[in-house]
Design a protein around this motif. Structure first.
Motif, mmCIF file in Angstrom:
data_model
loop_
_atom_site.group_PDB
_atom_site.id
_atom_site.type_symbol
_atom_site.label_atom_id
_atom_site.label_comp_id
_atom_site.label_asym_id
_atom_site.label_seq_id
_atom_site.Cartn_x
_atom_site.Cartn_y
_atom_site.Cartn_z
ATOM 1 N N SER A 191 -8.249 -3.216 4.630
ATOM 2 C CA SER A 191 -7.238 -2.201 4.337
ATOM 3 C C SER A 191 -7.567 -1.497 3.025
ATOM 4 O O SER A 191 -8.504 -1.878 2.306
ATOM 5 N N TYR A 192 -6.781 -0.489 2.709
ATOM 6 C CA TYR A 192 -6.845 0.103 1.369
ATOM 7 C C TYR A 192 -6.470 -0.963 0.348
ATOM 8 O O TYR A 192 -5.779 -1.935 0.681
ATOM 9 N N ASN A 205 -14.000 3.878 3.696
ATOM 10 C CA ASN A 205 -15.088 3.942 2.727
ATOM 11 C C ASN A 205 -15.497 2.572 2.195
ATOM 12 O O ASN A 205 -16.406 2.472 1.368
ATOM 13 N N ALA A 206 -14.826 1.531 2.668
ATOM 14 C CA ALA A 206 -15.086 0.191 2.130
ATOM 15 C C ALA A 206 -16.378 -0.416 2.679
ATOM 16 O O ALA A 206 -16.947 -1.316 2.075
ATOM 17 N N ILE A 252 0.818 -1.217 0.000
ATOM 18 C CA ILE A 252 0.000 0.000 0.000
ATOM 19 C C ILE A 252 0.848 1.261 0.000
ATOM 20 O O ILE A 252 0.570 2.220 -0.729
ATOM 21 N N THR A 253 1.882 1.286 0.814
ATOM 22 C CA THR A 253 2.649 2.530 1.020
ATOM 23 C C THR A 253 3.728 2.766 -0.023
ATOM 24 O O THR A 253 4.260 3.873 -0.117
ATOM 25 N N LEU A 302 -4.076 1.692 8.120
ATOM 26 C CA LEU A 302 -4.254 1.303 6.724
ATOM 27 C C LEU A 302 -5.698 0.962 6.376
ATOM 28 O O LEU A 302 -5.977 0.475 5.294
ATOM 29 N N ARG A 303 -6.626 1.244 7.284
ATOM 30 C CA ARG A 303 -8.026 0.881 7.047
ATOM 31 C C ARG A 303 -8.685 1.813 6.035
ATOM 32 O O ARG A 303 -8.536 3.040 6.096
ATOM 33 N N ASP A 304 -9.420 1.220 5.117
ATOM 34 C CA ASP A 304 -10.203 1.974 4.144
ATOM 35 C C ASP A 304 -11.584 2.233 4.749
ATOM 36 O O ASP A 304 -12.444 1.351 4.773
ATOM 37 N N ARG A 348 -6.894 -6.846 -0.901
ATOM 38 C CA ARG A 348 -6.812 -6.045 0.320
ATOM 39 C C ARG A 348 -6.503 -6.999 1.470
ATOM 40 O O ARG A 348 -6.692 -8.214 1.347
#
Length: 358
Positions: free
Chosen positions: A170-171, A164-165, A98-99, A160-162, A261
């Motif tokens: 995670s994202y 909007n999911a 992710i990063t 790292l949590r999304d 994810r």
């Protein structure tokens, strides 16, 4: 040695056959359609390419964890921290996936290496506790699993949590870090080749290098290993670190091959399954994929049986429990083993004295 290997193979096969026979009896007693249920259980995974690919997919994390546990068990180090190392290996791969934004040729290997490195570092903890203070690696690794679980969940959910999911994930991982699929229409990925490569490497390491010899000798007789000059404390350390590296690698491969994810909100359980695989394989790296395939096959078969008939999938737990119980029982088939030993002794006696057996 050849006869000892033959005995263990036959002993394991008999244990499996007995457990399957018991399951057949249970199915005939509880099911209104026993023939159909057994057909789905035994042949179902071979009936479609998708089902068989499910068997191979499930085999991959079982191979990694079975191999990790086998290496540590070979040194008589009952470290069961593969579960936590596997989980944190996936977390480390998620962070990298992710990063960072790197070319695929760098990004994917780096994520897998990161998972491996984290796994090795984490299982260094129970290893150093055992080596320096003789603390039980069984207890320390068991407790470590839950520490690593909560620590990993903290990283994913707070950094790292999304949001909007709509659920706790995670994202999305960068596409450059995902393992490509091996077969179109399935989830089978190229991680299976990494698993096969690790089997070959670990077999060569255990049976063709002085470090692997030191692991095996320490496991067979720690006092004798010390007497012949093996640094037992060093062996205790690197056997468990190698196990952690393999488990961490397995977590990274599983995540990057099967998910886009990080989705786990509890320990996936593959580390515990690795203990079953190691027991079935008798800690032999070459037998680990066979044991992993067997376990994944009966689980997929049990799942198909549960979905298509009236028999619950929990019957696979009966098989696992019986197999482990019979293999762990030292007296199981001990009489046959004794007969083999006596026969071999007689053969050697006659050969050494210029005679022959009739």
């Amino acid at each position: 040695m050849h006869r000892e290997v033959l005995f263990e193979i036959v002993r394991t096969a008999v244990a499996i056959l007995i457990s399957l026979f018991v399951v057949f009896l249970i199915v005939f007693l509880v099911s209104s359609q026993p023939t159909e249920a057994l057909s789905k259980f035994l042949i179902g995974p071979l009936s479609k390419v998708r089902y068989f690919s499910n068997v191979l997919e499930l085999s991959i994390p079982l191979i990694f964890n079975g191999l990790a546990i086998s290496i540590m068990f070979q040194a008589k180090q009952f470290n069961i921290g593969a579960e936590g190392a596997f989980f944190m290996g996936a977390v480390a791969a998620t962070v990298v996936g992710i990063t960072m934004n790197l070319p695929r040729i760098i990004h994917l290997p780096f994520a897998i290496i990161a998972g491996s490195f984290i796994g090795g570092i984490l299982l260094f903890i129970p290893a150093i506790l055992k080596s320096k203070w003789n603390a039980s690696e069984l207890v320390s690794s068991l407790m470590l699993n839950y520490i690593l679980y909560y620590f990993g969940i903290f990283i994913i959910n707070y950094y790292l949590r999304d949001v909007n999911a709509g659920y706790m994930v995670s994202y999305p991982l960068n596409s450059s870090v995902l393992l490509p699929k091996l077969m179109v229409g399935t989830r089978l990925h190229y991680g299976i080749f990494i698993a096969i490569a690790m089997i070959i490497i670990m077999y060569y390491f255990l049976y063709r290098t002085k470090w692997g010899y030191a692991i095996r000798m320490t496991g067979l007789n720690e006092k004798f290993a010390e007497y012949v000059g093996i640094n037992v404390k060093k062996v205790i350390l690197y056997a468990q670190i190698i196990g952690g590296i393999i488990a961490g690698m397995g977590g990274a491969v599983e995540l990057l091959g099967m998910y886009t994810r990080f989705e786990w909100q509890k320990l996936p359980g593959y580390g515990w399954d690795g203990i079953i695989v190691a027991i079935l394989a008798r800690n032999n790296p070459l037998l680990v994929p066979v044991a992993a395939f067997f376990l994944s096959y009966i689980r997929i078969g049990a799942d198909l049986m549960a979905r298509m008939t009236d028999v619950p999938s929990e019957v696979v737990s009966v098989i696992q429990a019986l197999v482990i119980m019979l293999i762990a029982a030292e007296s199981f088939m001990a009489k046959w083993r004794h007969t083999m030993v006596v026969k071999r002794a007689k053969e050697e006696f006659y050969v050494n004295n210029g005679g022959s057996l009739q």
